[in-house]
Scaffold this motif. Sequence first.
Motif, PDB file in Angstrom:
ATOM      1  N   GLN A   1       4.470 -30.024   8.415  1.00  0.00           N
ATOM      2  CA  GLN A   1       3.103 -30.286   7.941  1.00  0.00           C
ATOM      3  C   GLN A   1       2.278 -30.916   9.058  1.00  0.00           C
ATOM      4  O   GLN A   1       2.734 -31.849   9.723  1.00  0.00           O
ATOM      5  CB  GLN A   1       3.132 -31.238   6.742  1.00  0.00           C
TER       6      GLN A   1
ATOM      7  N   LYS B   1       3.980 -38.622  -2.483  1.00  0.00           N
ATOM      8  CA  LYS B   1       3.258 -39.881  -2.245  1.00  0.00           C
ATOM      9  C   LYS B   1       2.561 -39.943  -0.889  1.00  0.00           C
ATOM     10  O   LYS B   1       1.673 -40.758  -0.692  1.00  0.00           O
ATOM     11  CB  LYS B   1       4.228 -41.060  -2.364  1.00  0.00           C
TER      12      LYS B   1
ATOM     13  N   LYS C   1       0.425 -37.956   0.739  1.00  0.00           N
ATOM     14  CA  LYS C   1      -0.983 -37.583   0.865  1.00  0.00           C
ATOM     15  C   LYS C   1      -1.918 -38.759   0.572  1.00  0.00           C
ATOM     16  O   LYS C   1      -2.886 -38.973   1.275  1.00  0.00           O
ATOM     17  CB  LYS C   1      -1.296 -36.408  -0.051  1.00  0.00           C
ATOM     18  N   GLY C   2      -1.630 -39.544  -0.449  1.00  0.00           N
ATOM     19  CA  GLY C   2      -2.501 -40.648  -0.797  1.00  0.00           C
ATOM     20  C   GLY C   2      -2.256 -41.914   0.010  1.00  0.00           C
ATOM     21  O   GLY C   2      -3.074 -42.814   0.007  1.00  0.00           O
TER      22      GLY C   2
ATOM     23  N   GLU D   1      -0.223 -32.978   8.995  1.00  0.00           N
ATOM     24  CA  GLU D   1      -0.560 -34.405   8.865  1.00  0.00           C
ATOM     25  C   GLU D   1       0.623 -35.345   9.103  1.00  0.00           C
ATOM     26  O   GLU D   1       0.426 -36.539   9.340  1.00  0.00           O
ATOM     27  CB  GLU D   1      -1.219 -34.714   7.510  1.00  0.00           C
ATOM     28  N   THR D   2       1.838 -34.822   9.071  1.00  0.00           N
ATOM     29  CA  THR D   2       3.014 -35.687   9.298  1.00  0.00           C
ATOM     30  C   THR D   2       3.877 -35.211  10.467  1.00  0.00           C
ATOM     31  O   THR D   2       4.939 -35.767  10.715  1.00  0.00           O
ATOM     32  CB  THR D   2       3.894 -35.762   8.029  1.00  0.00           C
TER      33      THR D   2
ATOM     34  N   SER E   1      -0.734 -41.991   3.493  1.00  0.00           N
ATOM     35  CA  SER E   1      -0.837 -41.789   4.945  1.00  0.00           C
ATOM     36  C   SER E   1      -0.005 -42.794   5.750  1.00  0.00           C
ATOM     37  O   SER E   1      -0.551 -43.649   6.443  1.00  0.00           O
ATOM     38  CB  SER E   1      -2.290 -41.856   5.406  1.00  0.00           C
TER      39      SER E   1
END
Length: 119
Positions: free
Chosen positions: A69, A39, A41-42, A71-72, A44
């Motif tokens: 990762q 969940k 990725k969509g 992005e996190t 953020s």
Amino acid sequence: MNILVVDDSRTMRDLVSRELRNGGYEVETAEDGIDALGKIKGFSPAVIITDLNMPRMNGLELTQALRAQAETKFVPIIFLTTESGDELRRAAREAGATGWIVKPFDGPKLLAAVRRVSS
């Protein structure tokens, strides 16, 4: 601000979500670490609140996966758990956790913790 709440208990997800929504946050929920990773990725999230003990992927494993990762890597992660042992807290910190709240939680303290880690 988006917050992801990860807990295998539907009741706990509902309680935490209601408190956060009342505080003005957008909330998405997941039932364990695998669900959460799907969940993110969509959605953020700006903050992730996770339980420790969950099936399939627990909070420590989730934290390690999130820190790996790009992005996190720096998203604040707060553990919300019934566990209060120093060893588990240390393991969570080493995995990359930002904070630790013991259940049952106090609504204003939860909101204060979110504000503290997101500022």
